[in-house]
Design a protein around this motif. Structure first.
Motif, PDB file in Angstrom:
ATOM      1  N   GLY A  71      37.451  43.478  50.344  1.00  0.00           N
ATOM      2  CA  GLY A  71      38.487  44.403  50.777  1.00  0.00           C
ATOM      3  C   GLY A  71      38.003  45.384  51.821  1.00  0.00           C
ATOM      4  N   ASN A 487      41.705  49.177  36.449  1.00  0.00           N
ATOM      5  CA  ASN A 487      40.595  48.318  36.051  1.00  0.00           C
ATOM      6  C   ASN A 487      40.819  47.798  34.637  1.00  0.00           C
ATOM      7  N   TYR A 508      37.021  43.947  36.071  1.00  0.00           N
ATOM      8  CA  TYR A 508      37.702  43.777  37.362  1.00  0.00           C
ATOM      9  C   TYR A 508      38.454  45.054  37.704  1.00  0.00           C
ATOM     10  N   SER A 509      38.375  45.452  38.970  1.00  0.00           N
ATOM     11  CA  SER A 509      39.119  46.630  39.423  1.00  0.00           C
ATOM     12  C   SER A 509      39.789  46.344  40.758  1.00  0.00           C
ATOM     13  N   TYR A 510      40.930  46.970  40.957  1.00  0.00           N
ATOM     14  CA  TYR A 510      41.690  46.824  42.196  1.00  0.00           C
ATOM     15  C   TYR A 510      42.112  48.219  42.664  1.00  0.00           C
ATOM     16  N   LYS A 512      44.258  50.387  45.626  1.00  0.00           N
ATOM     17  CA  LYS A 512      45.294  50.341  46.658  1.00  0.00           C
ATOM     18  C   LYS A 512      45.390  51.709  47.325  1.00  0.00           C
ATOM     19  N   TYR A 522      43.088  48.013  50.694  1.00  0.00           N
ATOM     20  CA  TYR A 522      42.772  47.563  49.343  1.00  0.00           C
ATOM     21  C   TYR A 522      41.291  47.232  49.237  1.00  0.00           C
ATOM     22  N   THR A 524      38.648  45.223  46.014  1.00  0.00           N
ATOM     23  CA  THR A 524      38.507  44.680  44.672  1.00  0.00           C
ATOM     24  C   THR A 524      37.034  44.629  44.293  1.00  0.00           C
TER      25      THR A 524
END
Length: 534
Positions: A71, A487, A508-510, A512, A522, A524
């Motif tokens: 990202g 996350n 896992y983390s995202y 925005k 973004y 990740t």
């Protein structure tokens, strides 16, 4: 590189297997290492004399991990496509009245499309060296070796001593022109004492010393006709432009390695109060002095800059334990005031001997910087069963601020940046026979404000300076734009009759970001690990 990795894994695996027999009698299959480590602030403070607060006889783990990042919501010196792998082991062990703590950590990092800063940590350094063109971005690789050892031991019934050594080496290099190679050696040493006065108060004192040396060298391969430019940024991407050459003087010229040297030292005092048997109020106050330079201190080598700083730090923690629940409120505040000076010098050749020496005839302030970091975090450990909470609730916020003035006389550039992050997470452990399933959900909301730049003049004149506003706005937007992050994590742990556990963990983390123009929107992060607990 393969040989180094093999040696590290021998150490990690050997330490785990040799310790398995020692720890075979551990009574609790589900003991949580992180819960034990954070159960008492003495276990993670500067003063190793507090290690005797360990509440179990021993607990250890060994882990292998893989991280993947993607990202374009990244800072100006980071990668939009990276991965790392490595392994670590960490342990507490009590032998009679002596408590030991140890950690061994190895990681290997590869990042693509990396440009910007050529330093390991531009936020720690008193200046930055930044690549001028985005077209020179390329792959960077980093290997890190980290070793910590600490112990506490009593000298009488109420007085304990503690020592701690923290040693880290890093090799960091870029594989595309303009290439740079960085070698870091970072050593931290503390020695402390702790006095226990009845059950009313514990008082501790330690002295801290750190020596950090980051050597950096540049080189170019292939087409030597191409010119590579760097910005020597004294702050906020304002400073002086340099063109690389394999010889000559300068921050980014010549193939020999130049060191950035830091010495940090000072006293720390701990005060742990017990107003009630169920309440602890831990306080830690630190005062440190930092001084250093870039270049070499000798009569025939150039010392380009000198810097100095004062560092104040406070760490507080309130613990409230009731029945099978533990509530913690942690507070952290740190302020560093740093000033960097550029030295004025010239080379002089002695007529009698023909030797060339460096003569200094003054210095000019090029950076005045104030950094503030603070945070407050509540952690609720609920339904604790044999040092393993069934529920872990966390919520808190952090604040980061930087105010600085960079100067290339007669012009100056002021900047102030503020960032706030609000965090919350919940973890649930589900135990069924010899199996434990752990699920974690979390979220972050961040925002910031400030002034990216405000340029002005000390007096009239024709300044000779350079800027990189492209990176200026990337950094400012990355730090201040509004963003949300979510996350999720899942861990499966299997207990065996021999009283050890194996686990697999996925996180896992995202993230925005909103209203961005200089960075992506973004990012990740994925982490996969397997481990062995004993």
């Amino acid at each position: 590189m393969i040989k180094k990795i093999y040696i590290i894994w021998l150490i990690l695996a050997g330490g785990g297997l040799c310790s398995a027999d020692l720890f075979a009698q551990q009574q609790n299959n589900w003991i949580d290492f992180n819960y034990i480590k954070k159960l008492n602030a003495w276990l993670t403070c500067e003063n190793a004399a507090g290690l005797d607060q360990l509440t179990v006889k021993k607990t250890s783990y060994i882990e292998a991990f893989l991280n993947k990042g993607d990202g374009d919501f990244i800072n100006y010196y980071q990668s939009n496509n990276s991965y790392s792998f490595g392994g670590l082991t960490e342990s507490f062990y009590r032998f009679k009245n002596i408590v030991f703590y140890g950690k061994v950590d190895y990681s290997s990092f590869t990042g693509k499309n990396m440009g910007g800063s050529s330093l390991l940590d531009p936020y720690f350094s008193p200046f930055d060296i930044v690549e001028y063109a985005d077209s020179t971005a390329g792959d960077k690789k980093m290997e890190t070796y980290h070793l910590i050892g600490a112990m506490s031991f009593p000298i009488c019934r109420k007085i304990l001593l503690g020592v701690k050594a923290d040693y880290k080496t890093v090799s960091y290099y870029k594989t595309k022109d303009l290439r740079h190679t960085n070698d870091l050696m970072d050593i931290n040493v503390t020695a402390g004492i702790r006095y226990q006065y009845k059950n009313i108060v514990d008082i501790g004192f330690n002295y801290y010393f750190r020596r950090r040396v980051e050597g950096i060298a540049y080189q170019s391969e292939g087409n030597t006709d191409q010119q590579f430019n760097s910005l020597v940024s004294y702050g906020s991407f304002m400073g002086e432009q340099e063109s690389y050459s394999s010889n000559g003087e300068g921050f980014s010229r010549g193939t020999s390695q130049k060191p950035i040297v830091d010495y940090i030292h000072g006293p720390t005092v701990q005060l742990d109060l017990f107003p009630k048997s169920t309440i602890h109020f831990f306080n830690e106050f630190s005062l440190k002095w930092r001084d250093g330079y870039f270049g070499k201190k000798s009569s025939v080598n150039i010392r380009y800059t000198d810097h100095e700083a004062d560092i104040l730090k406070y760490r507080g923690e309130i613990l409230y334990k009731k029945a099978n629940a533990l509530h913690q409120l942690a507070i952290f505040i740190k302020q560093e005031n740093l000033t960097n000076y550029k030295n004025s010098y010239k080379s002089e050749t002695e007529t009698s001997s023909g030797n060339t020496t460096i003569k200094y005839y003054g210095k000019t302030e090029v950076l005045d910087r104030t950094l503030i970091e603070s945070s407050i975090l509540y952690t609720g450990n609920l339904k604790i069963d044999n040092n393993n909470p069934i529920w872990v609730l966390k919520t808190g916020c952090s604040f980061w601020s930087r105010e600085q003035v960079a100067s290339v006389y007669p012009i100056y550039r002021k900047q102030d940046i503020n960032q706030i992050l609000v965090k919350a997470s919940v973890k649930r452990n589900i135990i069924h026979d010899d199996n434990m399933f752990s699920i974690t959900f979390g979220g972050i909301y961040g925002f910031g404000n400030g002034t990216a730049k405000k340029d002005g003049y000390y007096s009239s004149g024709d300044p000779d300076y350079a800027t990189l506003d492209r990176y200026l706005y990337r950094e400012y937007e990355y730090l201040t734009t509004s963003r949300i992050a979510g996350n999720i994590g899942f861990r499966y742990t299997k207990a065996f009759p021999q009283n050890y556990r194996l686990y697999g963990d996925v996180k896992y983390s995202y993230t925005k970001a909103f209203d961005v123009s200089s960075v992506g929107d973004y990012a990740t992060r994925l982490r996969v690990s397997v481990g062995y607990i004993f």
